[in-house]
Scaffold this motif. Structure first.
Motif, PDB file in Angstrom:
ATOM      1  N   ALA A  39      13.508  15.134  31.544  1.00 24.62           N
ATOM      2  CA  ALA A  39      13.913  15.201  32.951  1.00 24.62           C
ATOM      3  C   ALA A  39      14.109  13.792  33.503  1.00 24.62           C
ATOM      4  CB  ALA A  39      12.850  15.946  33.741  1.00 24.62           C
ATOM      5  N   ALA A  41      14.157  13.112  36.881  1.00 22.06           N
ATOM      6  CA  ALA A  41      13.390  12.962  38.118  1.00 22.06           C
ATOM      7  C   ALA A  41      12.334  14.050  38.168  1.00 22.06           C
ATOM      8  CB  ALA A  41      14.306  13.064  39.332  1.00 22.06           C
ATOM      9  N   TRP A  42      11.324  13.848  39.007  1.00 20.50           N
ATOM     10  CA  TRP A  42      10.242  14.825  39.158  1.00 20.50           C
ATOM     11  C   TRP A  42      10.815  16.074  39.823  1.00 20.50           C
ATOM     12  CZ3 TRP A  42       4.663  12.917  40.095  1.00 20.50           C
ATOM     13  CH2 TRP A  42       3.769  13.990  40.054  1.00 20.50           C
ATOM     14  N   PRO A  43      10.845  17.214  39.129  1.00 16.72           N
ATOM     15  CA  PRO A  43      11.415  18.436  39.722  1.00 16.72           C
ATOM     16  C   PRO A  43      10.630  18.864  40.949  1.00 16.72           C
ATOM     17  CG  PRO A  43      11.144  18.664  37.339  1.00 16.72           C
ATOM     18  CD  PRO A  43      10.406  17.418  37.740  1.00 16.72           C
ATOM     19  N   GLU A  46       7.049  21.063  41.228  1.00 12.58           N
ATOM     20  CA  GLU A  46       6.304  21.095  39.972  1.00 12.58           C
ATOM     21  C   GLU A  46       4.992  20.317  40.121  1.00 12.58           C
ATOM     22  OE1 GLU A  46       6.950  22.708  37.059  1.00 12.58           O
ATOM     23  OE2 GLU A  46       8.561  23.693  38.169  1.00 12.58           O
ATOM     24  N   ASP A  47       3.901  20.855  39.531  1.00 13.81           N
ATOM     25  CA  ASP A  47       2.613  20.176  39.602  1.00 13.81           C
ATOM     26  C   ASP A  47       2.577  18.930  38.726  1.00 13.81           C
ATOM     27  OD1 ASP A  47       1.225  21.965  41.356  1.00 13.81           O
ATOM     28  OD2 ASP A  47       1.119  23.403  39.721  1.00 13.81           O
ATOM     29  N   LYS A  48       3.382  18.928  37.666  1.00  9.85           N
ATOM     30  CA  LYS A  48       3.287  17.854  36.700  1.00  9.85           C
ATOM     31  C   LYS A  48       4.681  17.380  36.300  1.00  9.85           C
ATOM     32  CE  LYS A  48       0.494  16.787  32.597  1.00  9.85           C
ATOM     33  NZ  LYS A  48      -0.408  17.354  31.572  1.00  9.85           N
ATOM     34  N   TYR A  49       4.803  16.094  36.062  1.00  4.39           N
ATOM     35  CA  TYR A  49       6.064  15.506  35.601  1.00  4.39           C
ATOM     36  C   TYR A  49       5.838  15.006  34.182  1.00  4.39           C
ATOM     37  CZ  TYR A  49      10.146  12.364  35.543  1.00  4.39           C
ATOM     38  OH  TYR A  49      11.317  11.725  35.239  1.00  4.39           O
ATOM     39  N   ARG A  51       7.033  13.302  30.771  1.00  4.94           N
ATOM     40  CA  ARG A  51       7.968  12.451  30.037  1.00  4.94           C
ATOM     41  C   ARG A  51       7.206  11.889  28.838  1.00  4.94           C
ATOM     42  NH1 ARG A  51      13.069  10.313  31.785  1.00  4.94           N
ATOM     43  NH2 ARG A  51      12.785   9.187  29.833  1.00  4.94           N
ATOM     44  N   ASP A 211      -4.596  16.709  45.121  1.00  5.37           N
ATOM     45  CA  ASP A 211      -3.731  17.519  44.275  1.00  5.37           C
ATOM     46  C   ASP A 211      -4.498  18.435  43.325  1.00  5.37           C
ATOM     47  OD1 ASP A 211      -2.453  15.096  45.248  1.00  5.37           O
ATOM     48  OD2 ASP A 211      -0.702  15.713  44.103  1.00  5.37           O
TER      49      ASP A 211
END
Length: 614
Positions: A39, A41-43, A46-49, A51, A211
């Motif tokens: 991805a 960018a951070w969708p 979503e709780d988590k990104y 990469r 969070d």
């Protein structure tokens, strides 16, 4: 079972070339399909990104995987799972309070700020370095099952041979408030009522929800809303934490708990008796009668915490202390005694051999945990034998560097949960290692009318097997997972620490000690280092693995080297993906700079907390 060869005498980088070759062949056979594009960018939402190809920035000093530097101070320190609780503890110390005063204030604040892991509906345990006597003392604040609830009734409510995870059948007497009172009577310096001022202010004015805590509150609310979950009444829980949509707060939303503020005011004014003998006790009694539960005012009135002598063992010159009683604390000592028989430093940090040996030590210790650990007031637990060096030597002989032990059994004795851990220290040298929990998630799902806290579901940890030392009985304390940690060196305190999280706790404590003693990591990097978590050992409460030959699931955090992961899989470990169940760590270290005392405080990068010192 797949088996390859570990060459135990070689450095980790040279271990098991045969395993590596076999793994390469398997990888080639499986093909090399291109991974999906990461991805950009951070969708949104979503709780988590994720990469996997991106790692943390580079620190110019310290371990490459460390998230921050420890906090240093001369007068006091605190590390908790919430920044506002840490600040409250530091404020109490600056007012002249003792480390015990700060710990009580912290715990009361966490009941507001982190209800997913703590609250006055649960139990508490502590180890305290007493500078006057220069020794570690222990406190067990664990409540018993209702005296009016019979084994016959419990068995009728069992599901697949074990108690269900939610509802009144799992509720035992909350021990936290009496534990606070007992510690304060011996070690408190500030007036009792002052310790509740920060928590009352937070409960009334509210605080933004971080969070991680928001995530777990919403998960708990979804569980309580599920049909057929066994909870007799959920309206009070939803009214307390549901927020506008009934699903719980979102990250950054302000949460208030006026009911809990009123409860705290009553306890601040009336002491422990307000909870166990006064109006609060009457409300609890009336609530459980209303919903068909069993906890009564008489059960509350009979409760008392107890001071206990911690068990201890030497691990390569460091003395590690653990609470026995009805806890799993001595599992840490059993694991370390076994690991002392192996050259972990020579195996190498995060090497396949190091993790293999640690996981095997865990499996051996946890079979004993399932067989022997229980309330010593009801059963004779062979603690001295279990933590003896001779027994550890026998168990260590079962471990092989090139294969997984199967089947694994407990020794022959002669004739899963959410928790908050915090540590603090004061200018006198007193250090407090304290842990508190409602057990799974937020607890039983039950909130008494108008009181603002949830009751623990700790009773689920009883066994229903005839003859088992942890079998359910009225007025008995269930097996406990929550354990504080403490380590000393020579005649001086060293670390007040803990790793919270169900069966992860002894595994996590052992990993912290190994990281520090065998691999030389400082207190922050020792906690930031990637962890392993083994699941699938026998349990005392009827959830035993159906196949004794099964080796369970070895979960590895994503930071564990890929080659280590491959080699562990090659000898037969079933490798699981990270699931967030690797515990959460806090630590305060005591050190001397000549004649001057210095505290270093570390906090967990896997949670919302922070550590401060001054």
């Amino acid at each position: 079972m797949r088996r390859r060869t570990f060459i135990a005498t070689l450095p980790a980088v040279a271990l098991a070339p045969a395993m590596a070759n076999a793994q390469r062949a398997k990888d080639a056979a499986a093909g090399s399909a291109a991974p999906p594009a990461p991805a950009k960018a951070w969708p949104a939402g979503e709780d988590k990104y994720l990469r996997p190809d991106v790692h943390a920035g580079d620190r110019p000093v310290g371990a490459s995987f460390a998230s921050r530097t420890a906090a240093y101070g001369l007068n006091g320190a605190a590390g908790t799972a919430h920044p506002l609780a840490t600040q409250a503890g530091i404020d109490i110390l600056k007012r002249g309070g003792s480390a015990v005063d700060a710990a009580i204030a912290i715990n009361a604040c966490l009941g507001v700020l982190e209800p997913t892991a703590s609250g006055i509906g649960g139990d508490v345990y502590a180890m305290i370095w007493d500078p006057a006597t220069r020794k570690v003392v222990g406190l067990a604040g664990s409540g018993a099952s209702p005296k009016g609830l019979s084994l016959e009734t419990v068995r009728k409510r069992a599901v697949n041979g074990a108690l269900p995870p939610l509802g009144a059948i799992t509720v035992s007497v909350p021990g936290a408030v009496d534990g606070w009172w007992t510690m304060h009577k011996r070690y408190g310096k500030l007036p009792w009522a002052q310790l509740f001022e920060p928590a009352i202010a937070l409960a009334e004015a509210g605080a933004p929800v971080p969070d991680m805590i928001a995530y777990y509150i919403r998960r708990s609310m979804a569980s309580f809303a599920r049909r057929g979950n066994g909870v007799e009444e959920t309206a009070n829980a939803i009214a307390t934490w549901g927020m506008a949509d009934g699903k719980g707060p979102k990250a950054g939303q302000v949460f208030r708990n006026p009911d809990l503020a009123r409860t705290y005011r009553a306890i601040a004014a009336g002491g422990r008796d307000a909870f166990y003998a006064g109006d609060i006790a009457s409300r609890i009694d009336a609530y459980f009668r209303r919903i068909g539960g069993w906890l009564r005012k008489e059960d509350l009135a009979a409760h008392r915490s107890e001071w206990i002598e911690p068990s201890r063992t030497d691990y390569r010159g460091t003395t590690v202390h653990a609470l026995g009683a009805n806890t799993q604390g001595i599992a840490t000592l059993q694991m370390l005694n076994i690991l002392e028989r192996f050259d972990l430093a020579g195996a190498g940090f995060q090497s396949p051999l190091s993790i293999h040996l640690q996981a095997e030590a865990k499996r051996l210790a946890y079979e004993d945990r399932a067989r022997f650990y229980a309330d010593p007031h009801f059963s004779k637990v062979p603690v001295e034998w279990l933590i003896s060096k001779d027994y550890a030597a026998e168990r260590a002989k079962l471990i092989r560097p090139d294969r997984i032990l199967t089947p694994v059994y407990p020794g022959q004795a002669p004739s899963r949960g959410d928790t908050t851990y915090f540590s603090c220290a004061d200018a006198s040298g007193m250090m407090v290692s304290m842990i508190q929990s409602n057990f799974r998630g937020m607890g039983s799902g039950l909130v008494a009318d108008g009181l603002g806290f949830m009751f623990q579901d700790r009773g689920q940890l009883f066994s229903l097997k005839d003859g088992h030392p942890n079998i359910y009985a009225p007025g008995k304390r269930p097996f406990q997972t929550i354990i504080p940690g403490f380590a000393t060196r020579g005649d001086d305190p060293w670390m007040s620490f803990g790793v919270m999280g169900g069966d992860m706790q002894p595994q996590g404590q052992a990993q912290i000690i190994v990281n520090r003693v065998d691999y030389g990591l400082e207190i922050q990097s020792a906690g930031d280092a990637p962890r392993w978590h083994h699941e699938g050992s026998s349990q005392s409460m009827g959830e035993d693995a159906p196949d004794l030959a099964a080796t369970g699931l070895l979960r590895l955090e994503s930071g564990v080297p890929a080659e280590t992961r491959k080699r562990l899989a090659a000898i037969g470990w079933t490798i699981g993906e990270p699931d967030g169940g690797f515990g959460r760590y806090q630590c305060v270290e005591h050190r001397m700079d000549g004649p001057t005392r210095v505290y270093a405080a570390a906090s967990e990068m896997r949670a919302d907390g922070c550590a401060l010192a001054y």
